[in-house]
Design a protein around this motif. Sequence first.
Motif, short mmCIF file in Angstrom:
data_model
loop_
_atom_site.label_atom_id
_atom_site.label_comp_id
_atom_site.label_asym_id
_atom_site.label_seq_id
_atom_site.Cartn_x
_atom_site.Cartn_y
_atom_site.Cartn_z
N VAL A 78 -5.04 12.11 -14.29
CA VAL A 78 -3.76 12.30 -13.62
C VAL A 78 -3.54 11.27 -12.51
CG1 VAL A 78 -2.41 13.89 -12.18
CG2 VAL A 78 -3.66 14.74 -14.16
N ILE A 79 -4.58 10.96 -11.76
CA ILE A 79 -4.42 10.04 -10.64
C ILE A 79 -5.70 9.23 -10.48
CG2 ILE A 79 -5.24 11.64 -8.86
CD1 ILE A 79 -2.95 10.53 -7.08
N GLY A 80 -5.52 7.97 -10.09
CA GLY A 80 -6.69 7.11 -9.94
C GLY A 80 -6.61 6.30 -8.66
N THR A 81 -7.39 5.24 -8.60
CA THR A 81 -7.31 4.30 -7.49
C THR A 81 -6.29 3.22 -7.82
OG1 THR A 81 -9.06 2.91 -8.42
CG2 THR A 81 -9.74 4.71 -6.97
N LYS A 82 -5.97 2.38 -6.87
CA LYS A 82 -4.94 1.36 -7.10
C LYS A 82 -5.26 0.49 -8.31
CE LYS A 82 -4.37 -0.76 -3.12
NZ LYS A 82 -3.71 -1.66 -2.11
N ASP A 84 -0.19 15.37 -3.11
CA ASP A 84 -0.99 15.27 -1.89
C ASP A 84 -1.14 13.84 -1.37
OD1 ASP A 84 -1.30 17.99 -1.90
OD2 ASP A 84 -3.35 17.98 -2.70
N VAL A 85 -1.00 12.86 -2.25
CA VAL A 85 -1.14 11.48 -1.78
C VAL A 85 0.20 10.86 -1.40
CG1 VAL A 85 -3.21 11.13 -3.17
CG2 VAL A 85 -0.98 10.46 -4.11
N LEU A 86 1.28 11.59 -1.63
CA LEU A 86 2.61 11.06 -1.32
C LEU A 86 2.96 11.35 0.14
CD1 LEU A 86 4.48 11.91 -4.63
CD2 LEU A 86 3.64 9.69 -3.86
N ASP A 124 1.73 7.15 6.71
CA ASP A 124 1.10 7.20 8.02
C ASP A 124 1.59 6.03 8.87
OD1 ASP A 124 -0.19 4.97 6.97
OD2 ASP A 124 -2.05 6.06 6.54
N ASP A 125 1.13 5.96 10.08
CA ASP A 125 1.57 4.91 11.00
C ASP A 125 1.22 3.52 10.48
OD1 ASP A 125 2.57 6.84 12.68
OD2 ASP A 125 0.81 6.86 14.01
N ALA A 126 0.09 3.45 9.76
CA ALA A 126 -0.34 2.15 9.25
C ALA A 126 0.69 1.57 8.27
CB ALA A 126 -1.70 2.28 8.57
N TYR A 127 1.35 2.46 7.51
CA TYR A 127 2.35 1.98 6.55
C TYR A 127 3.48 1.28 7.29
CZ TYR A 127 5.76 1.82 2.79
OH TYR A 127 6.67 1.39 1.85
N PHE A 128 3.99 1.91 8.33
CA PHE A 128 5.13 1.33 9.05
C PHE A 128 4.71 0.18 9.96
CE2 PHE A 128 6.70 5.57 7.94
CZ PHE A 128 7.93 5.22 7.36
N ASP A 133 0.84 -1.20 0.00
CA ASP A 133 0.00 0.00 0.00
C ASP A 133 0.87 1.25 0.00
OD1 ASP A 133 -2.41 1.30 -0.18
OD2 ASP A 133 -2.80 1.29 1.98
N ASP A 134 1.86 1.22 -0.89
CA ASP A 134 2.90 2.27 -0.94
C ASP A 134 2.45 3.40 -1.86
OD1 ASP A 134 5.40 3.71 -1.71
OD2 ASP A 134 6.36 2.11 -0.56
N PRO A 135 2.46 4.64 -1.37
CA PRO A 135 1.97 5.76 -2.20
C PRO A 135 2.85 6.07 -3.40
CG PRO A 135 2.98 6.59 -0.18
CD PRO A 135 2.88 5.10 -0.03
#
Length: 516
Positions: free
Chosen positions: A298-302, A412-414, A417-421, A280-282
């Motif tokens: 320009v940007i979408g969902t995964k 803005d999506v880069l 958060d704590d969930a990533y780590f 789930d890496d931005p």
Amino acid sequence: MNFNIKYIAGIGLAAMLSLSGCDKDFEEVNINPNSPEIVSSSLLLPTIIRNTVNEISGQAWGTGNVVMQQTAKIQFTNGDRYNWGPESDPYNTFYNSMRDLSNVITISTASGQNNYVGIAHVLRASMYSFMSDAYGDLPYTQATNAKDGVNYPVFDTQETIYNGILEELEMANNLLGSTTEGVEGDILFDGDILRWKKYANSLRLRILMRLSDRMDPSADMEAIISNPSQYPIFTSNEDHAALQYLQDVPNQHGLYTTRSGSFDEYRLSEKMEDVLKELDDPRLYAYAQPTNDSGAGVIGTKGDYQGVPNGLADEEALAYSPSGDPAKNGSNFISRVGLLWSCSACSSLANPVGAQAILMSYSELQFILAEAKEKGYISAGTADTYYKNGIESSVSYYKSRYELIGLPQIADVLVLDDAYFANPEVAYTGSTEEKLSKIGTQKWLALFFSGMESWYDWRRTDYPEITPGPAAYINTVPVRFMYPTSVQSQNRENYLNAIGRQGPDAITTHVWWDVD
């Protein structure tokens, strides 16, 4: 008749006298002021830096990202299938620059300009380490001695080359700042001597880690880390060695104006897609664009980002369908690389100043220190902190680049958060082997479009796992370049001595530091 003879003789005598009179000033009169025989270091430096950085940046596209399955090719896929022949570059490009570097060292040493001499040694070290990692043994001690009659230089062992490189970087650190002259022509660091010192010492740490399977790097690494006043290193993204391209030539990104077809051959790889989505890496949104078919813009969902497997034959690559639906195949269903690396013909959002040519990043250095701490090579800091710094600095770097070119949707999506780590695949927990695997994987993610460093480092660590594609010509990932054909023919005796010592001139022959 007698008149004519006397007349002609008189003309001849006058001509001889005229030539005699001019001869004393012949050399002075015939010096072309627009073609000086001696050029200042400040005039040589920009071209040396530009050629060096552009070569490394170009190798990222053609080899580094592809062989490490960060990108994949959907057309002309021979390179992705390891159908490699003799490689003329970086060999030719760098040795051409070496002549100018030798002139910089000679000119600046004679004039007592140590800053220029130090910069030249850092650049030599950068080029030789890059070349030697690609080929192995190379001409080093005799490489630029043609004026002394050495037309066929011997190939030094990689061990000799790397010992020389480390000495040059130590010398550069001592030279830089020892004199007060300002440096002009520095298109990399704009004459900032401290940044050159930081690059020299950060590069030393990379090289010491590269050699760690052949020698214990602890003493040298500890000496650098424990004395930042004498051996400064990168301390933030602001320090790292990256060439900032400009809007116009000659310092415009060399790939920016390339025809769109060349860019469209390179797409997000399935390997990179899978890892980024699993974590789930931005950086997924930085490294790739949504597929055309998704209509996301320009940007979408995964789900709007799709990679293509590496190592497909041309026909299969062009017809690849991520969904498995034969009616939904081809390039419209596969993601292009991110807009930072887009050409003007590929997108109206392309901007030539977005992507920098990275020689070495702060993020890479942090992963080197994380590994060094985990293995006990250094005493300062904690491996967990270095590791986390490496991830955070990579993400924040790309956030800043997208902000620079006016794409806040991506910037803005880069964020992390704590969930990533807390993700078990990211959290710095587990056995030493598991931790080293996480360092290696995150380093691989951060080295996107960073020359061929990802490939070089993978050959030492084997992280992450890279599996040859289904149409690969060999069943193993290449571990070196073959020497150029010009070297094989023009310096054949020394070439044969080199391969007799190193092993066959093949892409499966390991270089000295790459302990099999």
